[in-house]
Each structure stands twice: as structure tokens, then as C-alpha cells.
Design a protein around this motif. Structure first.
Motif, PDB file in Angstrom:
ATOM      1  N   ALA A  67       0.836  -1.209   0.000  1.00 36.06           N
ATOM      2  CA  ALA A  67       0.000   0.000   0.000  1.00 36.06           C
ATOM      3  C   ALA A  67       0.868   1.256   0.000  1.00 36.06           C
ATOM      4  O   ALA A  67       0.560   2.239  -0.689  1.00 36.06           O
ATOM      5  N   SER A  68       1.968   1.221   0.746  1.00 35.16           N
ATOM      6  CA  SER A  68       2.907   2.349   0.764  1.00 35.16           C
ATOM      7  C   SER A  68       3.533   2.535  -0.612  1.00 35.16           C
ATOM      8  O   SER A  68       3.687   3.659  -1.096  1.00 35.16           O
ATOM      9  N   LEU A  69       3.904   1.420  -1.238  1.00 35.23           N
ATOM     10  CA  LEU A  69       4.512   1.494  -2.566  1.00 35.23           C
ATOM     11  C   LEU A  69       3.518   2.019  -3.596  1.00 35.23           C
ATOM     12  O   LEU A  69       3.890   2.764  -4.505  1.00 35.23           O
ATOM     13  N   LYS A  97       1.884   6.561  -7.047  1.00 32.43           N
ATOM     14  CA  LYS A  97       0.822   7.512  -7.370  1.00 32.43           C
ATOM     15  C   LYS A  97       1.270   8.967  -7.269  1.00 32.43           C
ATOM     16  O   LYS A  97       0.884   9.802  -8.094  1.00 32.43           O
ATOM     17  N   HIS A  98       2.097   9.288  -6.258  1.00 29.54           N
ATOM     18  CA  HIS A  98       2.399  10.686  -5.949  1.00 29.54           C
ATOM     19  C   HIS A  98       3.815  11.153  -6.288  1.00 29.54           C
ATOM     20  O   HIS A  98       4.091  12.348  -6.176  1.00 29.54           O
ATOM     21  N   CYS A  99       4.697  10.264  -6.666  1.00 32.01           N
ATOM     22  CA  CYS A  99       6.112  10.644  -6.855  1.00 32.01           C
ATOM     23  C   CYS A  99       6.578  10.383  -8.285  1.00 32.01           C
ATOM     24  O   CYS A  99       7.410   9.510  -8.532  1.00 32.01           O
ATOM     25  N   PRO A 100       6.087  11.151  -9.248  1.00 29.91           N
ATOM     26  CA  PRO A 100       6.408  10.896 -10.648  1.00 29.91           C
ATOM     27  C   PRO A 100       7.865  11.185 -11.015  1.00 29.91           C
ATOM     28  O   PRO A 100       8.318  10.776 -12.090  1.00 29.91           O
ATOM     29  N   ASN A 101       8.598  11.864 -10.143  1.00 25.38           N
ATOM     30  CA  ASN A 101       9.994  12.212 -10.428  1.00 25.38           C
ATOM     31  C   ASN A 101      10.991  11.411  -9.594  1.00 25.38           C
ATOM     32  O   ASN A 101      12.187  11.699  -9.614  1.00 25.38           O
ATOM     33  N   GLY A 116       4.126  -5.141  -5.737  1.00 29.70           N
ATOM     34  CA  GLY A 116       4.312  -3.812  -5.147  1.00 29.70           C
ATOM     35  C   GLY A 116       5.529  -3.103  -5.701  1.00 29.70           C
ATOM     36  O   GLY A 116       5.475  -1.912  -6.024  1.00 29.70           O
ATOM     37  N   MET A 117       6.616  -3.847  -5.826  1.00 29.49           N
ATOM     38  CA  MET A 117       7.851  -3.254  -6.374  1.00 29.49           C
ATOM     39  C   MET A 117       7.667  -2.863  -7.836  1.00 29.49           C
ATOM     40  O   MET A 117       8.103  -1.801  -8.264  1.00 29.49           O
ATOM     41  N   LEU A 118       7.009  -3.718  -8.612  1.00 26.98           N
ATOM     42  CA  LEU A 118       6.773  -3.413 -10.025  1.00 26.98           C
ATOM     43  C   LEU A 118       5.899  -2.174 -10.195  1.00 26.98           C
ATOM     44  O   LEU A 118       6.093  -1.395 -11.129  1.00 26.98           O
ATOM     45  N   THR A 119       4.964  -1.982  -9.295  1.00 35.24           N
ATOM     46  CA  THR A 119       4.103  -0.797  -9.341  1.00 35.24           C
ATOM     47  C   THR A 119       4.953   0.471  -9.306  1.00 35.24           C
ATOM     48  O   THR A 119       4.740   1.391 -10.097  1.00 35.24           O
ATOM     49  N   ALA A 125       5.939   3.110 -12.549  1.00 39.31           N
ATOM     50  CA  ALA A 125       5.367   4.450 -12.441  1.00 39.31           C
ATOM     51  C   ALA A 125       6.408   5.549 -12.265  1.00 39.31           C
ATOM     52  O   ALA A 125       6.154   6.705 -12.607  1.00 39.31           O
ATOM     53  N   CYS A 126       7.557   5.211 -11.716  1.00 42.68           N
ATOM     54  CA  CYS A 126       8.578   6.214 -11.390  1.00 42.68           C
ATOM     55  C   CYS A 126       9.854   5.940 -12.185  1.00 42.68           C
ATOM     56  O   CYS A 126      10.183   4.781 -12.431  1.00 42.68           O
TER      57      CYS A 126
END
Length: 150
Positions: free
Chosen positions: A103-105, A110-114, A131-134, A138-139
Motif C-alpha cells: 500500500a505504501s509502494l 501515485k504521488h512521486c512521478p519524479n 508492489g515493487m513493479l508498481t 510508475a517512477c
């Protein structure tokens, strides 16, 4: 109580090592409340287990929109509201946490695109490959470190 750090509005780096957040959240509020130029925040050895105080601290940090580096070693990352902490930190490029979960990942992705650097101390936390792949999808992660602490 007057704290000299509360007037240091132009501060770019702040390291709070073994700061008793669990006893002095009001001091943390005074110190972090006006940091409009803060780029790096390190909270290390400032342990607490109170979820309410953890989420209040997360809300304070989440409003420091200029943060590029955050070392949040003060509690189990999975015990705070990561969405509350990260929702305003779109400039974050480096994050160090301990005891994350999927859930943290998801909140990180979701919030850290950079986000380019992620350091996670696992210490028995439950992170899955999904979770790691998410986060990795995304980042733009360039550096990923996962280690155990005792």
C-alpha cells in the motif's frame, strides 16, 4: 517556547537526528511549518509508534512542496498514511523509508512521478514483487536499494 529553527525560512536542508517527535510534535510543527525552500529533510532516530502523531507529522511534511529528498526513518512507513505524506511531494527525487508495504509502494507510485532513488530498509516488512513493479513502472527509478536492518 521559542525555537531558532522556526525562523529559518530559507533553510534548504534540515536533519533532525534523535529528535523526540513523540514528545514534541508541537516543536516539529513550529520547525516545519514555514519551510518554503526546504529541499532535503532527514528524520532519523526520531522513533514513535503513535499513529495519530505519525499522521500529523505526515500532513506537515506533505505540505513542504519543495522537498526533493526525504529520509523518513522515524517510524514504520506502513503505519502512517503515505497518501497524506506524499500527495504534495511531486518534486521528490530521493526517498528513504523503513518497513514499507504494498500500500505504501502504491502511494509512492501515485504521488512521486519524479522519484529516481528509493532506499528501503525492510526489517520484516511485507513487500511483494507486484508492489515493487508498481513503483518501478510508475517512477523513473535509477537507484533502488533494499536492505535488512536488525
Amino acid at each position: 517556547l521559542y525555537l531558532p529553527l522556526q525562523d529559518a525560512e530559507s533553510l534548504e536542508t534540515l536533519v533532525l537526528q534523535r529528535f523526540p517527535i513523540h514528545e514534541r510534535l508541537d516543536h516539529a510543527r513550529s520547525i516545519l511549518g514555514n519551510k518554503r525552500f526546504l529541499k532535503k529533510l532527514v528524520l532519523s532516530g526520531c522513533f514513535f509508534e503513535d499513529e495519530v502523531k505519525g499522521n500529523e507529522l505526515a500532513a506537515l511534511i506533505g505540505k513542504i512542496y519543495t522537498l526533493e529528498t526525504l529520509a523518513f526513518d522515524c517510524c514504520r512507513f506502513s503505519s502512517i498514511n503515505a497518501d497524506l505524506l506524499l500527495s504534495g511531494l511531486r518534486s521528490l527525487v530521493s526517498l528513504r523509508i523503513r518497513n514499507a508495504d504494498d500500500a505504501s509502494l502504491a502511494a509512492i507510485s501515485k504521488h512521486c512521478p519524479n522519484l529516481r532513488k528509493l532506499v528501503m530498509w525492510t526489517g520484516g516488512s511485507h513487500v511483494t514483487l507486484t508492489g515493487m513493479l508498481t513503483v518501478l513502472l510508475a517512477c523513473p527509478i535509477e537507484i533502488l536499494y533494499m536492505g535488512e536492518f536488525s
